[in-house]
Design a protein around this motif. Structure first.
Motif, PDB file in Angstrom:
ATOM      1  N   LEU A 106      34.335  33.082  53.011  1.00  0.00           N
ATOM      2  CA  LEU A 106      34.675  31.991  52.105  1.00  0.00           C
ATOM      3  C   LEU A 106      34.145  32.258  50.690  1.00  0.00           C
ATOM      4  N   ARG A 107      32.889  32.689  50.604  1.00  0.00           N
ATOM      5  CA  ARG A 107      32.312  32.953  49.284  1.00  0.00           C
ATOM      6  C   ARG A 107      33.020  34.115  48.601  1.00  0.00           C
ATOM      7  N   LEU A 120      36.857  36.150  44.474  1.00  0.00           N
ATOM      8  CA  LEU A 120      38.070  36.877  44.090  1.00  0.00           C
ATOM      9  C   LEU A 120      39.078  35.961  43.386  1.00  0.00           C
ATOM     10  N   LEU A 121      39.241  34.764  43.903  1.00  0.00           N
ATOM     11  CA  LEU A 121      40.191  33.828  43.295  1.00  0.00           C
ATOM     12  C   LEU A 121      39.713  33.309  41.940  1.00  0.00           C
ATOM     13  N   GLY A 122      38.412  33.296  41.735  1.00  0.00           N
ATOM     14  CA  GLY A 122      37.847  32.788  40.489  1.00  0.00           C
ATOM     15  C   GLY A 122      37.803  33.800  39.356  1.00  0.00           C
ATOM     16  N   LEU A 123      38.109  35.061  39.648  1.00  0.00           N
ATOM     17  CA  LEU A 123      38.080  36.087  38.605  1.00  0.00           C
ATOM     18  C   LEU A 123      39.203  35.869  37.603  1.00  0.00           C
ATOM     19  N   LYS A 124      38.836  35.787  36.332  1.00  0.00           N
ATOM     20  CA  LYS A 124      39.859  35.638  35.296  1.00  0.00           C
ATOM     21  C   LYS A 124      40.506  36.979  34.980  1.00  0.00           C
ATOM     22  N   ASP A 166      37.253  46.531  36.273  1.00  0.00           N
ATOM     23  CA  ASP A 166      35.974  46.898  36.885  1.00  0.00           C
ATOM     24  C   ASP A 166      34.814  46.181  36.209  1.00  0.00           C
ATOM     25  N   ASP A 167      34.817  46.152  34.871  1.00  0.00           N
ATOM     26  CA  ASP A 167      33.728  45.509  34.138  1.00  0.00           C
ATOM     27  C   ASP A 167      33.647  44.020  34.440  1.00  0.00           C
ATOM     28  N   ALA A 168      34.786  43.356  34.487  1.00  0.00           N
ATOM     29  CA  ALA A 168      34.807  41.917  34.759  1.00  0.00           C
ATOM     30  C   ALA A 168      34.307  41.626  36.173  1.00  0.00           C
ATOM     31  N   ILE A 169      34.705  42.448  37.131  1.00  0.00           N
ATOM     32  CA  ILE A 169      34.281  42.256  38.524  1.00  0.00           C
ATOM     33  C   ILE A 169      32.774  42.468  38.642  1.00  0.00           C
ATOM     34  N   LEU A 170      32.254  43.554  38.051  1.00  0.00           N
ATOM     35  CA  LEU A 170      30.821  43.846  38.130  1.00  0.00           C
ATOM     36  C   LEU A 170      29.988  42.780  37.426  1.00  0.00           C
ATOM     37  N   SER A 171      30.476  42.293  36.297  1.00  0.00           N
ATOM     38  CA  SER A 171      29.757  41.255  35.561  1.00  0.00           C
ATOM     39  C   SER A 171      29.688  39.956  36.374  1.00  0.00           C
ATOM     40  N   ALA A 172      30.800  39.570  36.964  1.00  0.00           N
ATOM     41  CA  ALA A 172      30.821  38.354  37.795  1.00  0.00           C
ATOM     42  C   ALA A 172      29.960  38.532  39.040  1.00  0.00           C
TER      43      ALA A 172
END
Length: 140
Positions: free
Chosen positions: A107-108, A113-117, A121-127
């Motif tokens: 669930l988390r 994944l759904l909350g990623l704007k 790679d940079d955006a995923i690692l930062s989040a």
């Protein structure tokens, strides 16, 4: 305007006195092994999460605590780190971008994944880092 909370010197000393525990999110290659060995040289305990199909299962022999999870199990990863009181988190090793069908999010993980704007790679690692920081773990 509200004033920021001040941390007492005693509180900072208490935090500094806590044993440092490294939480490692391990991918493939030799780098995770080197990070574990380096942490142990510095006197840190190591808590390692490997991802199935990416991390070497032999890392279990080096780590103080180890679990192998499918990609996407973010809730289990955070709980595992919290269980062993991880203070510092890092990643090491390659994790190839999976196909959508090979990710099994809990669930988390699905919320993440759904909350990623952005999906870079940079955006995923930062989040990803912000999740651990919100849990009180230092990310490096």
């Amino acid at each position: 305007m509200a004033q920021p909370l001040q941390t007492s010197k005693k509180h900072r000393r208490d935090e500094d006195a806590r044993p440092r525990v490294l939480g490692l999110v391990a991918g493939s290659g030799q780098f995770p092994r080197l990070v574990i060995q380096g942490a142990k040289t510095m006197g840190m305990r190591t808590v390692v999460v490997g991802f199935k199909g990416h991390a070497d299962p032999e890392l279990e022999k080096l780590a103080d605590h180890f679990i192998m999870l499918p990609l996407g199990q973010l809730g289990k990863l955070v709980k595992f780190f919290a269980k062993y009181k991880v203070t510092d988190v890092t990643t090491a090793g390659a994790i190839n971008k999976p196909s959508a069908l090979s990710v099994r999010p809990d669930l988390r993980g699905a919320r993440f994944l759904l909350g990623l704007k952005e999906k870079s790679d940079d955006a995923i690692l930062s989040a990803f880092a912000k999740i651990f920081e919100a849990e009180g773990m230092k990310v490096s």
